[in-house]
Every structure is written in C-alpha cells, then in structure tokens.
Design an enzyme around this catalytic site. Structure first.
Site, mmCIF file in Angstrom:
data_model
loop_
_atom_site.group_PDB
_atom_site.id
_atom_site.type_symbol
_atom_site.label_atom_id
_atom_site.label_comp_id
_atom_site.label_asym_id
_atom_site.label_seq_id
_atom_site.Cartn_x
_atom_site.Cartn_y
_atom_site.Cartn_z
ATOM 1 N N GLY A 113 4.575 -26.135 -15.622
ATOM 2 C CA GLY A 113 4.274 -27.407 -16.281
ATOM 3 C C GLY A 113 4.893 -28.549 -15.509
ATOM 4 O O GLY A 113 4.997 -28.502 -14.271
ATOM 5 N N SER A 114 5.392 -29.520 -16.214
ATOM 6 C CA SER A 114 5.887 -30.743 -15.557
ATOM 7 C C SER A 114 7.156 -30.496 -14.768
ATOM 8 O O SER A 114 7.534 -31.340 -13.948
ATOM 9 C CB SER A 114 6.150 -31.816 -16.611
ATOM 10 O OG SER A 114 4.951 -32.062 -17.304
#
Lengths: 659, 395
Positions: free
Chosen positions: A324-325
């Site tokens: 993810g981020s």
C-alpha cells in the site's frame, strides 16, 4: 557242528580281535592326532587373527548424547532450555512375561493404542538387551509410582532424559521454533541422532542453528559380555555439548509488543536500524512449541492447520502483503534516483487520475491540489505517485526497492522466509501476461502485484532511516562469540545520495508530525523525541467503480476477510534514528487508525527500553527478570508481571486529529 | 606280542603270577586286581573337569564344579563296585539292561523333557536323565553278550548277525527320532565297531560298506531341517554369525585367543564374558583351550587318548570274547564322545549335543560313563577267565 567243535577246538577269535582292535586303535590315534593338529592350527597358527576377533567381541562402543545448546535473548534470558525428564524403559531380557508387565505398567501410567503398537513393534525389532521405551515424559508422580511398584514390574526402569523447555511458550514460538524426534533420514545423516532422546530442530532458530545447537556425540568404549551387559569401561571420549545461541531479541520487548497487538491477526517487527538487529518480531496468533517435543496430537494439529488466522505461519517473515502507501517512499527514491522527478516538482491532484481511458482514484476524492514530493508523502496522495510512477517506470522502482530490501529475501536466520515481489513488465510477461500502463500506476501506490513481508518493510524502513545497508538478523552471538553483524561500523551505506534520503525522511516526518499528516495518531509523547512514519492501507479486493461512486463506500462495512490490511512503518528518533518498526494488521482497515497507534506504542516501549535513552522516565525500569530460583521456567512467569506494569508514557491524552 | 615288552601302566606287563585256570572270587583279591593306574587316570580327568568347571562358574565352585565332584564321587564308587561284578552276572543282566534302556528311549519320545528343540531328557525321581547315554552301555553289553554266545566260529553265518544288527538299529532309530543325530551316529558306530572286532568276515564288511554312500543320501533327505541347517552352517559358519553358526565361530575365536600358552586360568575373556555358549557343557574344552592355551589343550587330548588306548589294551588283554568286546565297546564309546566333542568345538563337524566325558557338566553323562568304566574295569579284573571249550590262541 557240535561234533566238529569237539573234535578240534575252535579258534577263540582272539587273534582276529587283537589285529582288528589294533587297527581301531590306529584309527583312534589318527583321529586324535588330526584333532591335535587342528587345535595347533586354531590356537597357534590362526591365533593372531582370532584374537583380534575376540577383542572385537569383548568391547562395545556406545555413543553419549550431547546436551542440546540453549537459546537466549540478548540479555541472557533462556528462550529454549533443557529440562530433566523421566522416561520408563523396559529391558526385555530382565522379565519373563512381557505382556503381563506392560499390562501392570498401563495400570499405573495409561498407555494408548498408539503407544502399545509402537512398543510391540520395538520389542519385535530390538535385541533382548536393548531397552524399549514404554512411556516418555513421565511426571514426577508417575515416576514415583513406578518406582514404588518396581517389585511387580520386573525389567521396567526409569531413565533420566531431557526435554526441551520453552519458557515463553507461544511468545517466541515463531522465532525459536521447536524440536521434534528425528526421522530416519536425519538418523542416516548423523548417527548421533539415533540415541534415545535426541531431537532435531524443525522450525525457527532451532532449525537454522541446528549445527551449532546439536553438538557432537561422545563415545564410551566398554567391556561387555555376550548378552551385551556392561562389565566395565575401557575408554571415554567426551562429546561436544551443543553451543549456546544468543539472539538479538529482547524478550521483554517481545512480550510488550505482543501485549500491544492484543488479539489482532497481526505482525510487528522492531529492528535496530543501525545494524539490523531484530529486537522483537511478533506474529499473532501463535502456538506452544513445547507440544512438538512430545508429539502434537492430530486434533491439535488440525485445529492449527485449519485456522484462517494461520497460527503456525510466522507472518513477519512469510506473510506477503501489498505494501500500500508504505511503498511510496521507495517510489519517491526511485524517481529521484532515476532523475525523472525532482523533489520540487509539483503535480496537481484533482482527486482522480486518467490513464488510457481508465480512471484511477485518490483516496481523498476531493483531491490535494498542486503538491510536491514532501507533501505527496505527507498526504499520501495517490495521484501524485501515479504520476511519479508513470514517469519513472517500473525498472528503477524495482532496482531501488530491491536495494532498500523490498522484494528480496532477507538473510535472516529463520526457515521458510519468503521474498516479496516488485513487479516489472518482464516479470509479468514471464508469467504469461501483458503489462498495462495501469499496472505501473497501481504499483506506484503499492497495490496491484507488489507484495512485501513485514520483515522486508522493517528492513526497508531501517535503510531509509540509517542510510545503511543493514541486514536483518536474529543471531547475536554463538557461545558468547559476537557475530560479525553486531557492529554498526561494519554495515555499508546504501547506494543513494543522502539528500534523496533526507527528502523521503522529511516526508515521513511530516506524515506524523505536520498538520494534516496522515498519521497524527503516531505522534510520540516522549519529550524531545520525534518519529517519522508512513501509513499504508492495502486493499485485498478491488473496489468497484459503482460502489465507489455511490458515495456510501466504507470498508469498515465489509466482511472481515475483505477489509484492507492496515500497515505502518516508522523510525525514531527522527534526528538520530535508532529503531525502525513495521506493523501489519491483517484486515485492520486503515493504517492511520489501526496500525499507526500500535506502532507508536511499540516504538515508545522500544525507546524506553533503550539503555542509552535519556528519556528513561522515573517509573520502574523494565529490567530482565531475575534468574529463577528453582527452574528455568521462572522468567516466563516473571515477564508478564513486568510488562503488565502500566506503561509510563500512556498517561498522555489522545492527540486530537487536526485533519 | 612280546611278553616282556612294554611296561606301560601294567597293561602289557607280563604277570604270570596272575595266570590262573580258576579265577579268584574273593572280593578283596578282586579289588587288588583293579587297575588302579587306570582309575587314577580317570580321577585326573575328573580333576581337569573340576578345574575347568570352577572357571566356568566364574571362579567359583558353586554352580558347576562342586555338584559335579559329588557326582564323580558316586560314579567312582559305582565304577569300583561294577568292576567287581563277574562277567557271568553281567551277561545275565545284559538282556534286562538292554530292554530297560530301549524302554527308556521309547519313553523319552512320549514324555521327555524338551531341551533346545529336541526331546532327550527324562525325569527320573527328580533327576534329569538322558536315556541315550544309557542306551550305549546297554547296547555294548547286549552285543558283547550276543557275540560271546555265538563265538567267533559262527560269525561267518549271516543269519547269526541279523539279530544283533536289529538290536543295534533299534536304539539308533529311537535316538534319531528324538532327534539326536550325533548320539545316533555314535551308537551306530559303536555297534559297527563291535561287529568288526567280533570277527565279522571281510566279505560281509565289503557287502555292507558298499551301499553306504546311497544310504547317506537317503538319510540326508530324511533329516530334520535343523539337522540340515547344522550341516549347512558347519560348511559355511560365516553365513549366520549370530544364529546357528554363532557357537562354532565363538568357539574358534575363543580357542584362537588362547594362543600357545593361554590367557591364564580364570582370565579367558570369551569364556568369562559369556561369549562362549554352553561353556560348562559342550564347549568346556574351548574354555580350557582359551585359558590354558594349546599346551593345556593338547595335554587334555593326550590324557583322553591315554584313557582310550588304555581301554583298548584292557580289551586286548582279556582272555574271553565277552571281556574283549565289552572293553572295546566302552573304550570306543569314550573315544567317540571325545572325538565328536573335540571336532565339534574345533568346528570340524556339525554341532550336536555331545559332551566331553567326565569334564563337561552333567549328571547322566558322568554317571553312565563311570558305569561304563566299571564294565571296562570288570573286563580287566576278570581278564583271565577263559571261554569254555575254545583253545587259547598264542598271543
């Protein structure tokens, strides 16, 4: 006839008898002579050779089992130890009615079908003078009862053996691993293992450090009689005890981390970002490794194996998650290094990004406006990184990601370590698929085909924080010889200009400490110490356009197994990084809300345990528990009492969200 | 043979003083007639047995040596007593003794005690008794009586030889049935030797010996599996080092480790550590060989040989056919015991439960052997009784 005999006396036959008797005597003398000659051959001519055979007959070499090395944490607390145990053996030659003895024995210590079948098999296969194990791991009571009933149990004897003891039970299970009886293949490689009571590491450190822990068997040469009974000792070669292994782990911190994770399905790694020492590595739920020593029951095994929360899997090293981020710092570094983007370049985020007729959304549907790299990281803006990834391309991202420890298998002393993946078009093609531009864009925010393990994330964070090419490791010392990786100076710097790393560090600082950063809940409450971090929420399921546009999308309403994973990576202190933490909460929904507060608590615990830390509060210091008075089990009981003491830094008020 | 020739042990000594037409029946006079030198040799042999059994008992008289000496004491008294019995009485006893021995053999087949897979023992008033040992004595007595009755002249008539042949075959077959191949062979050979010495004609011998190879083949095919196994392991003992070949290999190893001078009394490693199976019974000689070396072993063989030869000379010296055949039968029995046992422990013939007489531990072998020596000594004591109606050959 009669007349004839009277007329002329018959011959008495004495002459015939004498001649024939002398012939018989000659034969007898000949036979005895041949026997004497044979005796001479046997005793004098072949004597030397036969004497050697006699010597071999007389002596018997037996192996002495080495004690397995113990495993300690960095402060010397035993994580795997040996405990004296008793087992009941049956000496077949010393009893006349074996079934009756076994029957009487089973009235004292119950034997199940499995045991009986094994005993019967052993009795058939071994010599009469080789003891057969009736029952291992006797309790003190059982042993006492057997000794008491010894007169009615001829041939049964109680033998002292050793059991592997894991004082921390499930706390260290994934790291320390467990031992189990050797199988035939193991025995064929090392005859030491054929000794009763020998165990082989089957997981964790027990498996990877097997060579050090096992030791070498000694031998004793004994004079034995024909039935193998020992008459005396001739020679003794002491074996090599297994080496003791000291890990980088801090068992107190490990317990604290476990307590922080509570009953989440999660994993967390705490690493010294200066040298790669893993201070704590927790994967929940876990299991009790002691059970493997005596053999795990089928029911227990099935329960573990079918549990969707995978207690047997060490998620920290073999759980693969989309980052993810948390992947964005790697993308930023790759873009800077490749020169496709500078830190000052600004891109506009309207809340969405169109590429080839497909619309990619930012997590903030209203957009972030014109932002630079630091702000892109701070807001965790998806659109900014869509653009950066598109400009940069996958090859630099993979190169830099690998250099930072993502997508490469960590050289840690554990088995079953998995490697994450940073996809490239070639990788995709190798698997028979076409690479789309959208795949690059997706990879830019750590979604799509990107996969990492929590340990990789911790390594990656450490390398960002320290700028050193640290390797995660668990082994601190073997037999008090420090391993080469223990020293900070030995670690090379990463192949990136320091100012690029500063940009990313600054962005991660902003995430936690700036207004409007995504992880204000991760702000430390310790005076003068600040933390830098990055959130991540990794979708496990594609959100349909229709659902997203309906405006009612909230991942919290999804069933548990479809919720996004919550991730957070961080390091602290910001100005002089010492520790890196990576937290992954499976289906924790949002990194900022679920993983970041956990990471903050874990980092606080870690900093408070740092012996060089000047933030040490006046509250009771967390010290290794005192050595147990009677058994090595004492530390296990001591630790919860230490860690349940109220965390000092917890007295703060929950920082209000400023978003 | 020269009258004034060898003067060994009194066997060949010319003793015209004792040449009398009428034997002296006074007991004391007969007691003086006992060949005490031979008795002394028997005692020496038993002494060797005591020493060996003391070692086999782990340096203690307890389990083997002491009881064996008690038995020898009984045996010695019995031997002297039997030696005083007149041949006439012995001949009268021959048929009952023979019948008794055969009956016991038949009994052991029905209700014998099973030892090591073969029925050989019978319980007589609490004492383990091996009838096959007794059967040998019974057969010798029976055949000697038979051949004495028919005299040398009628040996040429084959019909006269059929009954003794059957008398021999009966115990042989019974012992074979037990099954005890070794003893059956010994009984057969004793019988055959008596036929030969009694004056069987040469053509009869040729006629009997010629078909023997075929007989052998036939017998082998009827052997028990374990008996065949014994023959096979004898030929290839290394094939089964822990099974049937174990005894032979261990025995050879123990003998070899004795060397020339032995490992010293009570210091034989193989015997003392129980590597030697049945070291107090069948393999007692191995134990002696290990502890006393070749020197001790050959001394025992010489002693045994002296007793055999002495027995044969006693037989030769007898002036009556009964005494001659009785003496030769017993001497042959003793010789075969020794030869089979020695060959067995040296791995020269298949293993069979044949003890070394007077040395091996065991009651019935000891007592029957002493009984046999008593008969032998009776032949010596009464050596000057002549067969009536036959002319004395010049000797």
């Amino acid at each position: 006839m009669r007349q004839k005999r009277q007329a002329e006396p018959v011959r008495s036959g004495r002459g015939v008898f004498t001649r024939r008797a002398l012939l018989v005597m000659a034969v007898q003398a000949g036979v005895l002579g041949v026997l004497g000659r044979r005796l001479y051959n046997l005793q004098v001519v072949d004597g030397g050779h036969l004497r050697q055979l006699a010597e071999r007959n007389r002596t018997s070499k037996r192996l002495l089992a080495p004690a397995r090395g113990t495993v300690h944490d960095r402060f010397g607390i035993a994580l795997a130890d040996n405990k004296v145990s008793w087992r009941a053996l049956l000496m077949p030659e010393e009893t006349t009615d074996i079934p009756a003895v076994i029957e009487r024995f089973s009235q004292i210590v119950p034997l199940d079908e499995h045991d009986r079948a094994r005993i019967e098999r052993d009795l058939r296969h071994v010599h009469k003078y080789v003891p057969v194990t009736l029952h291992e791991f006797l309790s003190w009571d059982d042993m006492a009862r057997i000794e008491l009933n010894a007169p009615s149990l001829p041939g049964v004897l109680v033998d002292v053996g050793s059991t592997r003891l894991y004082p921390f039970k499930d706390l260290m299970a994934h790291i320390v691993g467990y031992v189990a009886p050797p199988n035939e293949e193991d025995v064929s490689k090392d005859t030491t293992l054929s000794l009763p009571g020998m165990r082989v590491g089957r997981a964790g450190i027990e498996q990877t450090q097997e060579a050090s822990l096992r030791g070498e068997s000694g031998s004793v040469e004994m004079e034995v009689n024909a039935v193998g009974r020992v008459i005396g000792e001739i020679d003794r070669v002491e074996g090599q005890q297994g080496e003791d292994v000291r890990l980088t782990l801090d068992s107190v911190l490990q317990q604290q981390v476990l307590n922080r994770l509570e009953d989440r399905v999660a994993s967390a790694v705490v690493m010294d970002c200066r040298n790669g020492e893993v201070m704590a590595m927790v994967s929940t739920p876990s299991f009790d490794p002691s059970l493997f020593d005596s053999g795990v029951s089928h029911a227990q095994w099935n329960e573990w194996a079918s549990d969707p929360r995978t207690p047997l899997v060490d998620k920290a090293v073999s759980g693969l998650y989309p980052p993810g981020s948390t992947f964005k710092p790697a993308v930023a570094l790759a873009a800077l290094k490749s020169g496709s983007v500078t830190a000052q370049d600004r891109f506009n985020c309207p809340g969405y990004y169109d590429l080839g007729g497909v619309r990619f959304h930012c997590w903030n549907r209203w957009g972030h406006g014109m932002i630079n790299m630091r702000e892109g990281l701070k807001f965790s803006c998806d659109v900014y990184f869509y653009e950066v990834a598109r400009r940069c391309g996958m090859d630099p991202i993979k190169a830099v990601g690998n250099a930072m420890g993502l997508g490469v298998k960590p050289e840690i002393e554990l088995p079953h370590v998995r490697s994450g993946v940073i996809p490239t078009p070639e990788w995709r093609q190798k698997h028979g698929f076409h690479w789309n531009g959208g795949d690059t864009v997706n990879a830019g925010i750590g979604q799509g085909f990107v996969q990492v393990t929590p340990l990789e994330l911790a390594t990656y964070t450490s390398r960002i924080a320290s700028g050193r090419n640290v390797q995660p490791h668990l082994l601190r010392a073997t037999n008090d010889q420090l391993s080469a990786l223990a020293s900070v100076e030995d670690v090379a710097k990463v192949d990136l200009p320091p100012d690029y790393l500063d940009v990313v560090r600054g962005g991660m600082f902003a995430v936690v400490n700036d207004q409007h950063g995504t992880a204000p809940k991760a702000r430390l409450d310790l005076p003068g110490i600040q933390m830098a971090g990055k959130t991540g929420s990794a979708q496990v399921r594609r959100v349909s356009r229709a659902l997203r546009e309906s405006g009612h999308f909230n991942s919290m309403n999804l069933p548990w197994e479809y919720r996004p994973h919550a991730l957070f990576i961080c390091f602290a202190p910001y100005d002089n990084p010492k520790y890196a933490v990576a937290v992954v909460v499976e289906h924790g929904n949002a990194g900022a809300d679920e993983a970041a507060p956990l990471a903050k608590l874990i980092m606080t615990d870690t900093l408070l345990r740092d012996p060089a830390s000047d933030v040490r509060p006046a509250a009771p210091t967390v010290a290794p528990p005192p050595a147990g008075a009677e058994t090595p089990a004492a530390p296990a009981e001591a630790i919860p009492s230490v860690s349940t003491a109220p965390p000092v830094a917890d007295a703060h008020s929950e920082p209000g969200t400023t978003q | 043979m020269k009258r004034n020739g060898l003067n060994t042990f009194g066997f060949l000594k010319s003793d015209r003083r004792l040449l009398r037409a009428e034997p002296d029946f006074r007991p004391m006079a007969r007691l003086l007639q006992v060949n005490w030198i031979y008795v002394l040799l028997v005692c020496v042999l038993a002494g060797v047995g005591y020493i060996a059994l003391y070692s086999a008992g782990g340096g203690s008289a307890k389990p083997f040596a002491a009881p064996q000496m008690v038995r020898f004491g009984f045996g010695l008294v019995m031997m002297i007593a039997v030696s005083l019995i007149s041949p006439r009485l012995l001949r009268m006893a021959a048929v009952p003794v023979y019948l008794l021995s055969v009956t016991l053999l038949a009994l052991v087949l029905r209700m014998g005690h099973v030892g090591k897979g073969a029925e050989r023992w019978i319980n007589l008033a609490g004492m383990q008794f091996q009838p096959s040992e007794f059967a040998k004595i019974g057969l010798v007595l029976m055949l000697a009586t038979w051949f004495h009755r028919i005299g040398n002249e009628r040996m040429g008539n084959p019909l006269r030889l059929i009954p003794p042949a059957l008398l021999t075959l009966l115990p042989v077959l019974l012992v074979l049935k037990e099954p005890n191949l070794g003893t059956a062979t010994i009984i057969g050979v004793i019988g055959a030797t008596l036929f030969f010495a009694a004056g069987m004609r040469l053509w009869q011998i040729v006629l009997l010996v010629a078909p023997l190879p075929f007989m052998g083949k036939l017998i082998y095919s009827h052997l028990h599996d374990y008996q065949k196994a014994r023959i096979d392991t004898f030929l290839h003992p290394e094939h089964d080092p822990l099974g049937a070949g174990y005894n032979i290999i261990q025995s050879k190893i123990a003998l070899g480790s004795g060397g020339m001078w032995g490992e010293g009394y009570l210091h034989g490693s193989q015997g003392q550590l129980n590597f030697l199976p049945e070291k107090q019974t069948d393999f007692i000689f191995t134990m002696i060989g290990e502890e006393w070396g070749f020197v001790g072993g050959i001394a025992v063989i010489v002693l045994l040989g002296t007793l055999v030869m002495g027995g044969m000379l006693i037989a030769i010296r007898s002036r009556n056919q009964f005494g001659r055949l009785l003496g030769l039968g017993i001497a042959m029995d003793f010789f075969l015991y020794c030869a089979v046992n020695l060959s067995m422990v040296m791995g020269a013939i298949p293993v069979g439960g044949v003890p070394l007489p007077l040395i091996s531990y065991g009651g019935s072998a000891m007592l029957t052997m002493m009984f046999g020596f008593g008969l032998l000594m009776s032949a010596w004591v009464h050596r000057n009784e002549r067969d009536p109606g036959v002319e004395e050959d010049e000797d």
